[in-house]
Design a protein around this motif. Structure first.
Motif, PDB file in Angstrom:
ATOM      1  N   ASN A 153       0.880  -1.135   0.068  1.00  0.00           N
ATOM      2  CA  ASN A 153       0.083  -0.092  -0.049  1.00  0.00           C
ATOM      3  C   ASN A 153       0.879   1.199   0.042  1.00  0.00           C
ATOM      4  O   ASN A 153       0.680   2.236  -0.618  1.00  0.00           O
ATOM      5  CB  ASN A 153      -0.849   0.044   1.296  1.00  0.00           C
TER       6      ASN A 153
ATOM      7  N   SER B 221      -3.400  -2.058  -8.713  1.00  0.00           N
ATOM      8  CA  SER B 221      -3.202  -0.465  -8.415  1.00  0.00           C
ATOM      9  C   SER B 221      -2.935   0.192  -9.726  1.00  0.00           C
ATOM     10  O   SER B 221      -2.992   1.571  -9.780  1.00  0.00           O
ATOM     11  CB  SER B 221      -2.257   0.019  -7.271  1.00  0.00           C
TER      12      SER B 221
ATOM     13  N   ALA C  88       1.964   6.952  -7.032  1.00  0.00           N
ATOM     14  CA  ALA C  88       0.389   7.446  -7.282  1.00  0.00           C
ATOM     15  C   ALA C  88       0.786   8.683  -7.953  1.00  0.00           C
ATOM     16  O   ALA C  88       0.066   8.765  -9.094  1.00  0.00           O
ATOM     17  CB  ALA C  88      -0.529   7.603  -6.254  1.00  0.00           C
TER      18      ALA C  88
ATOM     19  N   ALA D 177       2.593   1.805  -3.486  1.00  0.00           N
ATOM     20  CA  ALA D 177       1.631   2.326  -4.472  1.00  0.00           C
ATOM     21  C   ALA D 177       1.154   3.665  -4.247  1.00  0.00           C
ATOM     22  O   ALA D 177       0.987   4.279  -5.108  1.00  0.00           O
ATOM     23  CB  ALA D 177       0.260   1.481  -4.213  1.00  0.00           C
ATOM     24  N   ARG D 178       1.187   4.017  -2.777  1.00  0.00           N
ATOM     25  CA  ARG D 178       0.798   5.347  -2.538  1.00  0.00           C
ATOM     26  C   ARG D 178       1.969   6.327  -2.981  1.00  0.00           C
ATOM     27  O   ARG D 178       1.553   7.474  -3.667  1.00  0.00           O
ATOM     28  CB  ARG D 178       0.618   5.605  -1.165  1.00  0.00           C
ATOM     29  N   ARG D 179       3.176   6.037  -2.914  1.00  0.00           N
ATOM     30  CA  ARG D 179       4.209   6.570  -3.297  1.00  0.00           C
ATOM     31  C   ARG D 179       4.271   6.793  -4.879  1.00  0.00           C
ATOM     32  O   ARG D 179       4.920   7.715  -5.440  1.00  0.00           O
ATOM     33  CB  ARG D 179       5.555   6.303  -2.694  1.00  0.00           C
TER      34      ARG D 179
ATOM     35  N   ARG E  69       1.599   7.687 -11.388  1.00  0.00           N
ATOM     36  CA  ARG E  69       0.683   6.778 -12.291  1.00  0.00           C
ATOM     37  C   ARG E  69      -0.631   7.709 -12.669  1.00  0.00           C
ATOM     38  O   ARG E  69      -1.125   7.343 -13.797  1.00  0.00           O
ATOM     39  CB  ARG E  69       0.008   5.836 -11.399  1.00  0.00           C
ATOM     40  N   ARG E  70      -0.816   9.001 -12.301  1.00  0.00           N
ATOM     41  CA  ARG E  70      -1.945   9.657 -12.514  1.00  0.00           C
ATOM     42  C   ARG E  70      -1.860   9.957 -14.181  1.00  0.00           C
ATOM     43  O   ARG E  70      -2.737  10.299 -14.740  1.00  0.00           O
ATOM     44  CB  ARG E  70      -2.230  10.801 -11.787  1.00  0.00           C
TER      45      ARG E  70
END
Length: 469
Positions: free
Chosen positions: A378, A440, A385, A381-383, A388-389
């Protein structure tokens, strides 16, 4: 310097002189023998070849490649009148792994007209006007600037009583670059349309749309794309490029934190009782990442894409914005040549924020890092993000072959069973982390170091063929 033969000869007058205690008439014999031995030593010194009779040089590639044997050739040219024999020693950088330290007849390489010297041990015979080459190999484990020392020759006098030695110091600076062997192979196979032999899968995206421009034909292009009028005008096979084949931006992020200092392949699992592990050169994970980055940039550049790179640890170390052209590959090579792993924690948030701010247009971002940093799926994946956007992200990690070997080894005692269970647990945790990242929206790739470059290029080609870039 006296040889063992000289010491043995010097003992003869002493033995005769000792015998003279029983037979006084032997004293004159001892004196005569001592005089003869002295004259022989003087003659051997005077007749022995001088250092000026030899010319010594060292040859190798303009740059050496990391992690593979690089041939080093010493050329010894002799101008003395009397035949002699020699052995050589080259002072290679201490960090390099040497196949042999002392070079003799076993290291002779293609001597001119002296085929009988091949695979022969001991001093190398040499005659007037003859040039003999000796070859050995070094395997550099690190990139950077290094320097060879002197080349030492040792030879005996004609009677084998005295030994002379001299040193030559030719230019010895050398640079160790990332392993570009795969790139050389790709370039050669690309010209003959046999890139599959390197492990690359043919996956080319053929665009469907309006005409945009003309470009040179490549082996993966369809014949129906050839513009025959332009081919006749340019005397070079030319194809039409459509709008959907417009070049994309590729940005490689290389983690230079402490985890990338670890060996890319620590070697075999602990040996069985009573057996010793063989000595081997250990390359760091960052070296595998650098080689894969260069391979990806070369292939992408050949297809007209813009390529760039960023190296980071606790801060951004170096950044090269994506650009087109052959010169961009050499800029990346120059930048990554100096990149080394650091004993500090990597700051992913800072590096990814830097990319988000600098790379406004959509790009294919390839992140080379390691999963053994304790981050949860998690958190990782948050870092990722912010990237990825806007961008297509591929997270590339280097798997540990040692864990796989441990998990597959049949347990024969409690210790081996424990190691096998621990290895299986670590492999399962790694797989779960990668699966979570996939859900993700982040593409992942986890392969051994020796398959990293080809696997990354294959994934790039596959994503490009699916028009995901």
């Amino acid at each position: 310097m006296l040889t063992r033969r000289a010491l043995a000869v010097l003992l003869l007058p002493t033995l005769v002189l000792a015998f003279a205690a029983l037979a006084p008439e032997a004293a004159w014999s001892a004196l005569t023998l001592a005089l003869g031995v002295t004259m022989a030593l003087v003659a051997d010194i005077l007749l022995a070849p001088k250092a000026s009779d030899f010319r010594v040089s060292r040859q190798h590639e303009p740059y050496l490649s990391i992690g593979i044997p690089n041939p080093i050739t010493l050329t010894v040219t002799y101008g003395g009148k009397r035949p002699t024999a020699f052995i050589a020693r080259d002072e290679a950088p201490a960090l390099f792994g040497l196949e042999r330290a002392i070079l003799d007849g076993r290291d002779v390489f293609a001597p001119e007209g002296r085929k009988g010297l091949l695979r022969r041990g001991g001093p190398v015979p040499i005659r007037q006007g003859e040039a003999i080459r000796l070859q050995y190999a070094v395997t550099p484990p690190r990139r950077g600037d290094y320097a060879f020392g002197g080349i030492h020759l040792r030879w005996n006098g004609p009677f084998g009583l005295v030994r002379r030695q001299a040193a030559w110091r030719p230019e010895g600076s050398v640079r160790v670059f990332p392993n570009l062997l795969d790139i050389r192979k790709y370039d050669l196979l690309m010209r003959v349309g046999r890139t599959q032999e390197l492990g690359l899968r043919r996956a080319r995206a053929f665009g469907e749309g309006e005409f945009e421009s003309l470009r040179d034909y490549t082996v993966d292009d369809q014949v129906r794309r050839i513009d025959w009028r332009a081919t006749a005008r340019r005397s070079k096979v030319t194809v039409q490029q459509l709008q959907t084949e417009r070049s994309q931006s590729i940005l490689a992020l290389v983690d230079c934190g402490r985890l990338m200092e670890a060996p890319s392949d620590p070697g075999e699992a602990p040996p069985e009782p009573g057996r010793s592990a063989a000595r081997r050169i250990e390359l760091q994970k960052i070296d595998a990442a650098v080689s894969a980055t260069l391979m990806l940039s070369y292939v992408a550049g050949q297809r007209g894409d813009r390529v760039g790179a960023l190296a980071f640890a606790d801060d951004v170390i170096a950044h090269l914005a994506p650009r087109q052209g052959k010169a961009q590959f050499y800029r990346m090579l120059s930048m990554l040549y100096w990149v080394q792993a650091r004993p500090i924690e990597s700051d992913y948030a800072r590096a990814f924020s830097f990319v988000a701010a600098q790379q406004r247009k959509r790009a294919f971002v390839v992140v080379f890092t390691d999963l053994a940093n304790g981050l949860s799926a998690n958190e990782l994946a948050r870092r990722l993000a912010p990237l990825r956007r806007r961008h297509l992200v591929l997270l590339v990690t280097i798997s540990d072959p040692t864990l796989i070997r441990l998990s597959e080894r049949a347990p024969h005692d409690a210790t081996t069973l424990y190691r096998q269970s621990a290895a299986e647990e670590m492999i399962e945790a790694r797989a779960q982390t990668l699966d979570h990242l996939k859900t993700s929206g982040i593409h992942t790739l986890d392969v051994p170091a020796d398959k990293l470059s080809i696997s990354v290029v294959n994934r790039y080609l596959a994503l490009k063929a699916r028009h995901l870039l």
